[in-house]
Motif scaffolding. Sequence first.
Motif, PDB file in Angstrom:
ATOM      1  N   ILE A  45      -5.172   8.934 -12.236  1.00  0.00           N
ATOM      2  CA  ILE A  45      -5.358   8.392 -10.939  1.00  0.00           C
ATOM      3  C   ILE A  45      -6.551   7.556 -10.670  1.00  0.00           C
ATOM      4  O   ILE A  45      -6.651   7.186  -9.638  1.00  0.00           O
ATOM      5  N   GLY A  46      -7.751   7.572 -11.081  1.00  0.00           N
ATOM      6  CA  GLY A  46      -9.278   7.264 -11.046  1.00  0.00           C
ATOM      7  C   GLY A  46      -8.329   5.653 -10.461  1.00  0.00           C
ATOM      8  O   GLY A  46      -9.026   4.963  -9.396  1.00  0.00           O
ATOM      9  N   ARG A  47      -7.349   5.135 -11.603  1.00  0.00           N
ATOM     10  CA  ARG A  47      -7.651   3.899 -11.602  1.00  0.00           C
ATOM     11  C   ARG A  47      -6.251   3.427 -10.739  1.00  0.00           C
ATOM     12  O   ARG A  47      -6.482   2.445  -9.993  1.00  0.00           O
ATOM     13  N   ARG A  48      -5.398   4.053 -10.116  1.00  0.00           N
ATOM     14  CA  ARG A  48      -4.650   3.665  -9.375  1.00  0.00           C
ATOM     15  C   ARG A  48      -4.782   4.194  -8.476  1.00  0.00           C
ATOM     16  O   ARG A  48      -4.851   3.738  -6.571  1.00  0.00           O
ATOM     17  N   THR A  49      -6.721   5.244  -7.968  1.00  0.00           N
ATOM     18  CA  THR A  49      -7.100   5.319  -6.685  1.00  0.00           C
ATOM     19  C   THR A  49      -8.052   4.189  -6.110  1.00  0.00           C
ATOM     20  O   THR A  49      -7.943   3.684  -5.025  1.00  0.00           O
ATOM     21  N   TRP A  50      -8.362   3.167  -7.496  1.00  0.00           N
ATOM     22  CA  TRP A  50      -9.209   2.740  -6.796  1.00  0.00           C
ATOM     23  C   TRP A  50      -8.151   1.357  -6.597  1.00  0.00           C
ATOM     24  O   TRP A  50      -8.703   0.535  -5.188  1.00  0.00           O
ATOM     25  N   TRP A  51      -7.366   1.412  -6.989  1.00  0.00           N
ATOM     26  CA  TRP A  51      -6.356  -0.397  -6.812  1.00  0.00           C
ATOM     27  C   TRP A  51      -5.040  -0.191  -5.308  1.00  0.00           C
ATOM     28  O   TRP A  51      -5.097  -1.032  -5.045  1.00  0.00           O
ATOM     29  N   LEU A  52      -5.350   1.588  -4.768  1.00  0.00           N
ATOM     30  CA  LEU A  52      -5.232   1.403  -3.382  1.00  0.00           C
ATOM     31  C   LEU A  52      -5.865   1.478  -2.861  1.00  0.00           C
ATOM     32  O   LEU A  52      -5.669   1.098  -1.700  1.00  0.00           O
ATOM     33  N   LYS A  53      -7.042   1.656  -2.954  1.00  0.00           N
ATOM     34  CA  LYS A  53      -8.269   1.311  -1.838  1.00  0.00           C
ATOM     35  C   LYS A  53      -8.139  -0.147  -1.866  1.00  0.00           C
ATOM     36  O   LYS A  53      -9.051  -0.773  -0.898  1.00  0.00           O
ATOM     37  N   TYR A  54      -8.286  -0.674  -2.808  1.00  0.00           N
ATOM     38  CA  TYR A  54      -8.378  -1.952  -3.131  1.00  0.00           C
ATOM     39  C   TYR A  54      -7.343  -2.839  -2.463  1.00  0.00           C
ATOM     40  O   TYR A  54      -7.749  -3.448  -1.449  1.00  0.00           O
ATOM     41  N   ARG A  55      -6.453  -2.306  -2.218  1.00  0.00           N
ATOM     42  CA  ARG A  55      -5.056  -3.184  -1.374  1.00  0.00           C
ATOM     43  C   ARG A  55      -5.144  -2.307  -0.307  1.00  0.00           C
ATOM     44  O   ARG A  55      -5.141  -3.415   0.510  1.00  0.00           O
ATOM     45  N   GLN A  56      -5.756  -1.008   0.223  1.00  0.00           N
ATOM     46  CA  GLN A  56      -6.460  -1.047   1.840  1.00  0.00           C
ATOM     47  C   GLN A  56      -7.105  -1.932   2.227  1.00  0.00           C
ATOM     48  O   GLN A  56      -7.109  -1.851   3.184  1.00  0.00           O
ATOM     49  N   GLY A  57      -8.203  -2.231   1.057  1.00  0.00           N
ATOM     50  CA  GLY A  57      -9.761  -2.488   1.910  1.00  0.00           C
ATOM     51  C   GLY A  57      -8.689  -4.559   2.340  1.00  0.00           C
ATOM     52  O   GLY A  57      -9.087  -5.332   3.519  1.00  0.00           O
ATOM     53  N   LYS A  58      -7.200  -5.004   0.992  1.00  0.00           N
ATOM     54  CA  LYS A  58      -6.429  -6.287   1.352  1.00  0.00           C
ATOM     55  C   LYS A  58      -5.603  -5.803   2.954  1.00  0.00           C
ATOM     56  O   LYS A  58      -6.064  -6.848   3.647  1.00  0.00           O
TER      57      LYS A  58
ATOM     58  N   VAL B  36       0.751  -1.222  -0.508  1.00  0.00           N
ATOM     59  CA  VAL B  36      -0.003   0.235   0.031  1.00  0.00           C
ATOM     60  C   VAL B  36       0.917   0.978  -0.161  1.00  0.00           C
ATOM     61  O   VAL B  36       0.687   1.983  -0.549  1.00  0.00           O
ATOM     62  N   GLN B  37       1.738   1.717   0.767  1.00  0.00           N
ATOM     63  CA  GLN B  37       2.925   2.211   0.659  1.00  0.00           C
ATOM     64  C   GLN B  37       3.733   2.900  -0.440  1.00  0.00           C
ATOM     65  O   GLN B  37       3.889   3.790  -1.031  1.00  0.00           O
TER      66      GLN B  37
END
Length: 422
Positions: free
Chosen positions: A194-207, A112-113
């Motif tokens: 940025i939207g794609r990166r944000t979605w991926w970031l939220k996905y990994r944060q959820g994990k 995530v970082q």
Amino acid sequence: MIPPPAKGNRRFVVWTILGIALVSGVVFAITRPPAENLLKLTVPCADFEETVRAMGVVEAARFEKLRAPSAPYERQVTWLIDEGTRVKKGDLIAQFDIADVERNWERETEHVQRIEYRQEEAKADWSVQLFEENIKRDKESERNEFAQLKFKRTQQEPPLPKEIGVTEKDKQERLVDEAKRRISQVERQRNVDIGRRTWWLKYRQGKTQEVKDMMEQYEVRAPIDSIVVYPLIPINGLIKKTETGDLLNREQPFAQLPDLNSLIVKLGVEEYRVQKIDEGTVVRLRSRAYPMKEFVGKVISVSHMASNDLFHDGRRLFEVIVAVDNVASTGLKVGMVVEASLIVAKHPQVYAFPRDYVVQDDKGKWLEIETASGRTQRRPIEKALLTDDFVLISRESGGEGPLTVVYRPSKHLGDATLPSSR
């Protein structure tokens, strides 16, 4: 005149008489029927509660089950609180080996970082690109302004300069429009990226949060105030209670917390008495743990089928469930044995005698009552009310004052029990 007996003969006669008297006394003592020991019971006229007695056990109507973690990692117990410990909501009950989960959480956190760092880099790159495009647009806008001024001056000049001014003006307007389109295009590309990166970031944060939640599962805490109970469960091919070091399956129940506000008493009642009991019947309870205290409850359920687990003297018993009043303040605990008296009827102002005192012969059933003069008389009980254990005589039939009933063992030789055994 008859001469007096000699002195030696008189002594012989005296000893002979004494011997005969002694032998007669011994024979009489041996052959005399023994005096009958009478049992007397004096009973006043009073209100009488007809009860059914039963034994039972305190149990909980509801349990909170504690389960092993659902995480797909090793679930080895590293610490357990002692069974029987009274706990409060939120207290730690058990801990599982969390090493694998911690390593996974560290990997997810680092991932995530990295995503956050790359997203910030991308935002900076897009900001620079938009800044450059805005500068280009501003330059083209300035040139367009000069072209507009030049166009206005050429309107009063000969046709050729006028055409040149129109051409330059149209060209600059196209360049300005193109610069604006490039800015809009870059903004759309930036938003998509940025939207794609944000979605991926939220996905990994959820994990990462899932792993963190799994870490919390490895510390099992009490959901309610209760007492810890470890039931027998299958562990590695054995049926045993959970211990430190055991490996459990995913979501396997390993402990129970009884709801102390839902304590009930399960009684076993014999079949010939259960028909007298209904829901709502008042019950008086005594626990062996508190022999001087009496608890009150009510029947909330009467089984319509004999229980396969309850037996008494070879007879099956029916399960009767009792809810105890103000159970939280009674001090009763799961597993305590209690003695119950279920009040099935109330009889005002009667004389209550144990049925063991009833005599039955060819003239019927009767009681031997002692009168005020000390004599006894028969009192037929055909009109008396019979319960399972007592004979009830009304005040009208008994008269005034207490009654004394006599128990003669000779008239109860066929009885299996004596009154003293009740």
